[in-house]
Structure formats: C-alpha cells, structure tokens
Write an enzyme that holds these catalytic residues in place. Structure first.
Site, PDB file in Angstrom:
ATOM      1  N   PRO A  78       0.818  -1.213   0.000  1.00  0.00           N
ATOM      2  CG  PRO A  78      -0.957  -1.612   1.470  1.00  0.00           C
ATOM      3  CD  PRO A  78       0.361  -2.188   1.005  1.00  0.00           C
ATOM      4  CB  CYS A  79       1.501   3.620  -2.654  1.00  0.00           C
ATOM      5  SG  CYS A  79      -0.085   4.059  -3.423  1.00  0.00           S
ATOM      6  CD  GLN A  80      -3.342   3.751  -0.317  1.00  0.00           C
ATOM      7  OE1 GLN A  80      -2.514   2.950   0.108  1.00  0.00           O
ATOM      8  NE2 GLN A  80      -4.268   3.407  -1.193  1.00  0.00           N
TER       9      GLN A  80
END
Length: 346
Positions: A78-80
C-alpha cells in the site's frame, strides 16, 4: 518462470505478468470482494484473502515447483502512507511496515527475482527510512538490485504516472528497461493519448450505463456540478472557466489545485489516476467533451486493462481497484524484462 503477486488488488500486475508469459500462481490481498474479479480475469491464478503478516514462506511456496522454475516475488505494498497527497504525519501508520513484511517473505522464500512498485515518496520522502531497511534485507541476502522513479507514459500507458520501481535478482546485475515511448525512446515514438485510449467508447450520461460494454458506467453528479462541468472548456479546460456564481467557497481567492473539476485533453496523456478517478471533484477526471466524469471502463482503459477484463462490485469499490492498479502494459514490460534477464544468464 512462475510468480507470486503480493498485495495483488484487482490483478493489474498479475495480468501484465501473465501477458508477458510468466505463470502467476497466486495473488494475496486482504479484501474478500477482490476474489471474483481477480480469478475470473486471470485464469490459473489463485486468490488468497489474507493479511500478509500472517503468510509464512512455507505456505507461500506450497504447490510451487522451485526445482524446475525461477520464482519471481512481486508486489505493490500500500502506497498511501508514502504518497505526497497524504498530509498525515502519523509515523505509526501500520501500512508502512507492509513493505518490511514483503522483506520478511524474501528472507523466508529466497526468490530468484523481486519486483517492487510504489509511489516516488518511498525513495525520497516519507518512506525513505522504510526503504533503507528493505535495502538492507536485500544486501544481507546478496541480491543485485536497482531502483528508480519511472513514468508509465514512457512505456505505452496513456497516463502520467510516476512510480518507484525496484528490480532485484540473485543471478547477477539487473538493469531497468528502456522507454518505449517519448523522446528517450527509439525513434521518439509518441506517447499514447487519451484519444487513443477512450475515444472508441460510445457516449454515456452521468449516472448512466452502456450495458453492452462491461463497466462502462459513470457516476451521477448534482445539477450544480453539471452546470459547472458544462462551463469547463472542452478538451482540457479547468474550474477557472466557471462564472463567479458557480465558484466554491474554498476556491475563492485560491488559484491552486486547478485540476479539480477539470477535463482531460484528447491529445495528451491522462493525469495520474487515483482511487477516486471517476469523481470530477477529486482531480482532472472529467471526460474531454461529455458532461460527466470518465466511466469505470474508460479509467480501466487508461490503466491499459483490455475491455474483456471485467470488474465485479459496486462502482465506488471498483473505481478504487482500478485507480490503485499497476497498469497492465507497464507490468508486462517488467515481466518481459525479467524473462530477458534470465535468458542472458542461461
């Protein structure tokens, strides 16, 4: 070559690797609703709904023949937490350690090849400390690796999408693929445009659906937003085209963020698609000429999914899946690149 896709989402990376000729045995993610979309579109790839922190190396390797295959471990944690649009300063965001869970599985599985995709902030922003720990794992295990920020538009994707890419190999030095489009490409091949990606789709109204084409539906918009979008100049206009009576209070005396409520340009690449890429209030996601946001199908085409790749679920959910996906053609580039790398060492 066989592969396992960690944080597989709706399967953009898996589909690209399959298209390159790599057999993706498994995909792992935490959302049960992804299973139908993932497995129906990627025949032979099995979806495992589980928290990656609960996956052991032994369970991951079940049914994988390491004696006769090279193994690629690929994933997009997950890049958030590392994104520039995430203004949170929460250092305790649990998603940050998921890349290190990827590293743990590398230690347990010892794959031949590794692929990591994330936002550029992993390299030079909020994720720098996490990346340093991940690199140390690779160094300790003797991997050759390289990473850089690449733009998907330089690889045949009709979208400006900068991404951190890391490739690693146990079998010698590995390099990055060369651009296939743009000024750095052979013959200065032109970028793929929005026109080429979505002009083929028939018109659809906001809130409407074109039933003959899967997922070709666009969200409804309020009457006031309909009026606003009508005032945005076709083919690339922005909210600065609005009359004063339609301005939002938060935009008065604020000239930034002009992509919000804007239209895409036909003969340019699209902006970076996000998990809200069918919402005109969340970016330049207006159709170039029609009074609506782009449809889910058009967003998928900009992410280079084929039209027969069908997404199953409510629009708000599948929009998120599409916006978060690795563009299929981008993924295929790296799959082919790994195959060439193995061919060179053999």
């Amino acid at each position: 070559m066989v592969a396992v896709d960690l944080f597989c989402g709706a399967g953009g990376l898996t589909r690209g690797l399959l298209d390159a000729g790599i057999q993706v045995k498994k995909g792992y993610d935490i959302e049960e609703r992804l299973k139908e979309t993932y497995e129906k579109n990627n025949e032979g790839s099995e979806y495992h709904c589980t928290d990656i922190r609960k996956v052991s190396g032994n369970s991951l390797l079940q049914d994988i023949d390491l004696g006769n295959n090279y193994l690629l471990l690929a994933g997009c944690a997950p890049c958030q937490p590392f994104s520039s649009i995430n203004k949170s300063t929460n250092d305790k965001d649990g998603r940050k350690i998921l890349l290190l869970e990827f590293g743990r599985l590398i230690e347990e599985v010892r794959p031949d090849l590794i692929f990591v995709e994330n936002v550029p902030g992993l390299k030079n922003g909020k994720g720098k400390y996490v990346l340093q720990q991940f690199e140390q794992i690779l160094k300790n295990m003797g991997y050759h690796y390289i990473y850089e920020t690449l733009n998907a538009k330089e690889f045949g994707v009709p979208q400006k999408r900068k991404r951190f890419i890391l490739l690693a190999s146990k079998h010698g030095n590995v390099d990055l693929p060369s651009p296939t489009h743009g000024p750095k490409s052979p013959g200065n091949r032109p970028y793929v445009t929005v026109r080429k990606a979505i002009s083929k789709y028939p018109p659809v109204t906001a809130g409407g659906i074109y039933s003959k084409i899967p997922n070709h539906n666009a969200p409804n918009i309020s009457e006031k937003n309909r009026m606003r979008l009508k005032q945005v100049t076709k083919d690339g206009g922005s909210r600065t085209d609005w009359s004063e009576d339609l301005e939002l209070y938060c935009h008065k005396n604020h000239r930034g963020h002009t992509d919000v409520y804007g239209r895409m340009k036909w003969d340019d690449v699209a902006p970076t698609l996000t998990c809200k890429c069918t919402s005109i209030s969340n970016g330049r996601f207006g159709h170039p000429t029609q009074t609506r946001a782009i449809s889910v199908r058009e967003a998928a085409a900009i992410q280079t999914f084929d039209d027969d790749y069908i997404f199953y679920g409510p629009m708000s959910v599948i929009t998120k899946w599409v916006g978060n996906a690795v563009p299929v053609k981008f993924a295929k580039i790296f799959g082919s690149h790994f195959i060439s790398h193995i061919g060179e060492i053999e």
